[in-house]
Design a protein around this motif. Sequence first.
Motif, PDB file in Angstrom:
ATOM      1  N   UNK A  22       0.820  -1.202   0.000  1.00 17.61           N
ATOM      2  CA  UNK A  22       0.000   0.000   0.000  1.00 17.61           C
ATOM      3  C   UNK A  22       0.860   1.261   0.000  1.00 17.61           C
ATOM      4  N   UNK A  23       1.958   1.215   0.741  1.00 16.60           N
ATOM      5  CA  UNK A  23       2.856   2.364   0.733  1.00 16.60           C
ATOM      6  C   UNK A  23       3.541   2.522  -0.615  1.00 16.60           C
ATOM      7  N   UNK A  24       3.887   1.395  -1.261  1.00 21.50           N
ATOM      8  CA  UNK A  24       4.539   1.464  -2.564  1.00 21.50           C
ATOM      9  C   UNK A  24       3.622   2.076  -3.612  1.00 21.50           C
ATOM     10  N   UNK A  32      10.553   4.166  -8.884  1.00 19.07           N
ATOM     11  CA  UNK A  32      11.013   2.833  -9.295  1.00 19.07           C
ATOM     12  C   UNK A  32      12.252   2.927 -10.170  1.00 19.07           C
ATOM     13  N   UNK A  33      12.294   3.920 -11.046  1.00 17.27           N
ATOM     14  CA  UNK A  33      13.474   4.102 -11.890  1.00 17.27           C
ATOM     15  C   UNK A  33      14.698   4.454 -11.055  1.00 17.27           C
ATOM     16  N   UNK A 193       9.365  -2.606 -14.244  1.00 16.46           N
ATOM     17  CA  UNK A 193       8.502  -2.726 -13.063  1.00 16.46           C
ATOM     18  C   UNK A 193       7.452  -1.623 -13.029  1.00 16.46           C
ATOM     19  N   UNK A 194       7.821  -0.462 -13.556  1.00 13.74           N
ATOM     20  CA  UNK A 194       6.855   0.634 -13.613  1.00 13.74           C
ATOM     21  C   UNK A 194       5.694   0.317 -14.539  1.00 13.74           C
ATOM     22  N   UNK A 199      -1.975  -0.554 -10.191  1.00 12.01           N
ATOM     23  CA  UNK A 199      -2.477   0.811 -10.208  1.00 12.01           C
ATOM     24  C   UNK A 199      -2.919   1.218  -8.822  1.00 12.01           C
ATOM     25  N   UNK A 200      -3.026   2.509  -8.616  1.00 10.79           N
ATOM     26  CA  UNK A 200      -3.450   3.016  -7.312  1.00 10.79           C
ATOM     27  C   UNK A 200      -4.898   2.644  -7.025  1.00 10.79           C
TER      28      UNK A 200
END
Length: 224
Positions: A22-24, A32-33, A193-194, A199-200
């Motif tokens: 959830x924090x991620x 992420x990059x 990974x992005x 999705x949020x």
Amino acid sequence: MTDNPSTARRAAPAAAARAVLARARTLPPWSLLVAGALTGGLLGGAYGALQTPEYAATSYVIAVPGEDSDPSAALGLAQAYGRVATQLAVLGDAQVWAGVPVGTLRDGVRTATSPDAPMVAVTATSERPDLAADMANAVARALTRHAGDGADATRVELRQFARAVEPTEPSTASAALTGLVGASAGGLLGGLALLVRPRRAADDGGRPAAVPGPALAADAHRQL
């Protein structure tokens, strides 16, 4: 009723994983990059700093045709000499001058030939720069000796063109270069990974119900 302690212990890691996920999801996309590039750069730099440096030295021999020999024969024999330079017959003599076992020569010596010039490059790699030069020169010397034994039949003589010198810098990649490669690879993995990240929650909640406009509401009232 008292909760089972074992069930609570098993549920704790799952709850922690959900909290991390959830924090991620709240982090900006570019994080992420950055994380991938930093991680890859640190791992690549550590590999370059911890690896044992190796040194490479190269000796060159050239095939010289005799007076009654076809010049094209020297080119073909140079190709053949390049293939037999790492054979046991040659390395067995080279080990005496290099002072190392045959297995060390077999693992550390490579040859290369050119399709345009009758020349053989004998390259040796070692953790010691002086030993790398000695190994390359020893194999080149042994190769010219074996070629000289059959010079009467082939009418081609193999001569040493340039001796190997002790290298001053290692041939392995530096820590800065491996760190740069690692950062590039880490940034690429971060970008992948992005693309596949969840999705949020706001995006997964679904769109709100559309409110009919005034014209649609009036038409519905007349139909009633």
